[in-house]
Structures are given as C-alpha cells and as structure tokens.
Design a protein around this motif. Sequence first.
Motif, PDB file in Angstrom:
ATOM      1  N   PHE A 106       0.831  -1.201   0.000  1.00  0.00           N
ATOM      2  CA  PHE A 106       0.000   0.000   0.000  1.00  0.00           C
ATOM      3  C   PHE A 106       0.872   1.259   0.000  1.00  0.00           C
ATOM      4  O   PHE A 106       0.489   2.285   0.525  1.00  0.00           O
ATOM      5  N   ARG A 107       2.040   1.155  -0.631  1.00  0.00           N
ATOM      6  CA  ARG A 107       2.883   2.350  -0.724  1.00  0.00           C
ATOM      7  C   ARG A 107       2.400   3.248  -1.843  1.00  0.00           C
ATOM      8  O   ARG A 107       2.848   4.386  -1.962  1.00  0.00           O
ATOM      9  N   THR A 108       1.574   2.709  -2.730  1.00  0.00           N
ATOM     10  CA  THR A 108       1.083   3.521  -3.853  1.00  0.00           C
ATOM     11  C   THR A 108      -0.446   3.436  -3.920  1.00  0.00           C
ATOM     12  O   THR A 108      -1.055   2.513  -3.368  1.00  0.00           O
ATOM     13  N   THR A 148      13.053  -9.261   6.033  1.00  0.00           N
ATOM     14  CA  THR A 148      12.817  -8.444   4.844  1.00  0.00           C
ATOM     15  C   THR A 148      13.550  -7.118   5.016  1.00  0.00           C
ATOM     16  O   THR A 148      13.574  -6.563   6.113  1.00  0.00           O
ATOM     17  N   GLY A 149      14.130  -6.641   3.899  1.00  0.00           N
ATOM     18  CA  GLY A 149      14.901  -5.400   3.958  1.00  0.00           C
ATOM     19  C   GLY A 149      16.363  -5.719   3.781  1.00  0.00           C
ATOM     20  O   GLY A 149      16.989  -6.312   4.665  1.00  0.00           O
ATOM     21  N   GLY A 150      16.893  -5.393   2.589  1.00  0.00           N
ATOM     22  CA  GLY A 150      18.296  -5.654   2.322  1.00  0.00           C
ATOM     23  C   GLY A 150      18.611  -7.086   1.925  1.00  0.00           C
ATOM     24  O   GLY A 150      19.770  -7.468   1.837  1.00  0.00           O
ATOM     25  N   GLY A 173      11.803 -11.929   2.400  1.00  0.00           N
ATOM     26  CA  GLY A 173      11.049 -11.074   1.486  1.00  0.00           C
ATOM     27  C   GLY A 173      11.905  -9.940   0.979  1.00  0.00           C
ATOM     28  O   GLY A 173      12.968  -9.652   1.540  1.00  0.00           O
ATOM     29  N   GLY A 174      11.450  -9.318  -0.107  1.00  0.00           N
ATOM     30  CA  GLY A 174      12.179  -8.149  -0.586  1.00  0.00           C
ATOM     31  C   GLY A 174      11.796  -7.735  -1.984  1.00  0.00           C
ATOM     32  O   GLY A 174      11.014  -8.405  -2.668  1.00  0.00           O
ATOM     33  N   THR A 175      12.382  -6.609  -2.390  1.00  0.00           N
ATOM     34  CA  THR A 175      12.033  -6.008  -3.674  1.00  0.00           C
ATOM     35  C   THR A 175      13.013  -6.356  -4.790  1.00  0.00           C
ATOM     36  O   THR A 175      12.781  -5.979  -5.930  1.00  0.00           O
ATOM     37  N   TRP A 176      14.126  -7.047  -4.456  1.00  0.00           N
ATOM     38  CA  TRP A 176      15.179  -7.167  -5.468  1.00  0.00           C
ATOM     39  C   TRP A 176      14.725  -7.878  -6.740  1.00  0.00           C
ATOM     40  O   TRP A 176      15.191  -7.549  -7.826  1.00  0.00           O
TER      41      TRP A 176
HETATM   42  O1  LIG Z   1       6.689  -1.807   2.508  1.00  0.00           O
HETATM   43  C1  LIG Z   1       6.700  -2.424   3.570  1.00  0.00           C
HETATM   44  O2  LIG Z   1       5.693  -2.732   4.187  1.00  0.00           O
HETATM   45  C2  LIG Z   1       7.952  -2.793   4.188  1.00  0.00           C
HETATM   46  O3  LIG Z   1       7.966  -3.228   5.293  1.00  0.00           O
HETATM   47  C3  LIG Z   1       9.166  -2.591   3.498  1.00  0.00           C
HETATM   48  C4  LIG Z   1       9.610  -3.593   2.453  1.00  0.00           C
HETATM   49  O4  LIG Z   1       9.273  -4.898   2.773  1.00  0.00           O
HETATM   50  C5  LIG Z   1      11.072  -3.422   2.356  1.00  0.00           C
HETATM   51  O5  LIG Z   1      11.346  -2.083   2.159  1.00  0.00           O
HETATM   52  C6  LIG Z   1      11.727  -4.212   1.318  1.00  0.00           C
HETATM   53  O6  LIG Z   1      13.097  -3.945   1.416  1.00  0.00           O
HETATM   54  P1  LIG Z   1      14.109  -4.120   0.213  1.00  0.00           P
HETATM   55  O7  LIG Z   1      13.947  -5.498  -0.295  1.00  0.00           O
HETATM   56  O8  LIG Z   1      15.440  -3.861   0.828  1.00  0.00           O
HETATM   57  O9  LIG Z   1      13.714  -3.089  -0.793  1.00  0.00           O
END
Ligand SMILES: O=C(O)C(=O)C[C@H](O)[C@H](O)COP(=O)(O)O
Length: 211
Positions: free
Chosen positions: A44-46, A156-158, A177-180
């Motif tokens: 829900f960031r967008t 998740t994150g990094g 989890g993640g966005t990569w």
């Molecule tokens: O949007 C959310 O609810 C979050 O908690 C953040 C994301 O899960 C991370 O920002 C992913 O991190 P990266 O894989 O490093 O891009």
Amino acid sequence: MVDVTEYFARTRLVPVVVLNDAAGAGPLADALVAGGLRTAEVTFRTDAAVAAIERMAEHPEMLVGAGTVVTPQQADEAVAAGARYIVSPGFSSRVVTHCLQLGIPVFPGVATATEIQMALDAGLDTVKFFPAGQLGGPASVKALAAPFRNVKFVPTGGVTTDNLADYLAIKAVLAVGGTWMVAPDLLEAGDWAEVTKRTAAAVAAAKGEQQ
Ligand SMILES: O=C(O)C(=O)C[C@H](O)[C@H](O)COP(=O)(O)O
C-alpha cells in the motif's frame, strides 16, 4: 483455505511489490509465475495497490497478499480486492486484532524482542523481521530467535539473491522477502523478462542450487 505459513515454507521467498500503475499487475503476475514464484506482497505504498491486488489475484496460480498495511481500513480494502494475507512493516494492535477478527493471516513487522512478545500476546507465531539487513542481518535473527523457540521469521529489507541463503539456513526463518526480484525500476520500465530472470535466480538460490 490455503495455509499461508505452509505456502511460505515451500516458496521461501516473498517478492515485495511497489506498483505505481496497476496495468503492470497482470504481466507482473505472469513474470513471477514464469520465474517459479506464485506469491507476491503488493504494498500500500502507492495508490495503485488495491487495483493491483485485484488484477494479480485474477491470476489462477497466484496467492496475493497485501503489504505496508498500517490501518484496519487498508486491511478491509485488501481483503475485498482478493488479498489472502496481510503484512505490516511494524506491529499495530489495531491491524492485528482486525485481521484476526476477519480471519485473514497477518504478519506484523518486528524489530525487537518486545515486539515479538507483543505478537505472541496477540496469538501470532510468525512475524516479519524488518529491516533485516540494517538491523544486523542473519546474526540478529539468530540472536532474537534464540529465546522464542516457536516463533518463525520472515526477514525483509536488504535481502538479495547473494545473501538469502544465509537467512534461509536459520531454522527459525520461514522465508525471506524483498524487492530485489521486482525492483521498482524494472516495474516502471515493464522489464518483465528481467523480473522472470531475477525470480528464477532467487528460486534457484533458495533451493541451494549453483547460480
Ligand atoms: O513496505 C513495507 O511494508 C515494508 O515493510 C518494506 C519492504 O518490505 C522493504 O522495504 C523491502 O526492502 P528491500 O527489499 O530492501 O527493498
């Protein structure tokens, strides 16, 4: 009903999607499935989140979840759009209580032992660990997991294809989890071939196969 925790235990990967235009949701679902993954956490960031969840959920093989859910109302919108699980960056009693009432699996984010205890108090046993890399990576997950024998983590994150095996080797880690795999620039550019390529590489790395 699908047991989402079981599902994560099998896929071991949760792509975190940030889509600005829901038109990309269909092709993105196809690209992920082609790479070997059948789930996505649509954040829900967008403003496109609800429409994107709806479209991805139409894919017969996808188990779509909603991420960055910080209000009960967003949880309602996500469920109505077809989300089958809810993820939050932090721990919100309001969101967790609401999801439990709705009967939808919820994975709140935690960063400390106190927040893990809050999740346990709420009756949960699986949490997101966020932001994993910045909080110390696998060593921190191990240290936090030690006193909580029955808690499962989704760091998740990094996380990337290069370090995911270090997390997945930890017994308490259910998935990462993640966005990569679905980096925002790839989604903006509609580079679905690269999404499939990164997804397939991540799936192989999660299985411990040579890259
Ligand atoms: O949007 C959310 O609810 C979050 O908690 C953040 C994301 O899960 C991370 O920002 C992913 O991190 P990266 O894989 O490093 O891009």
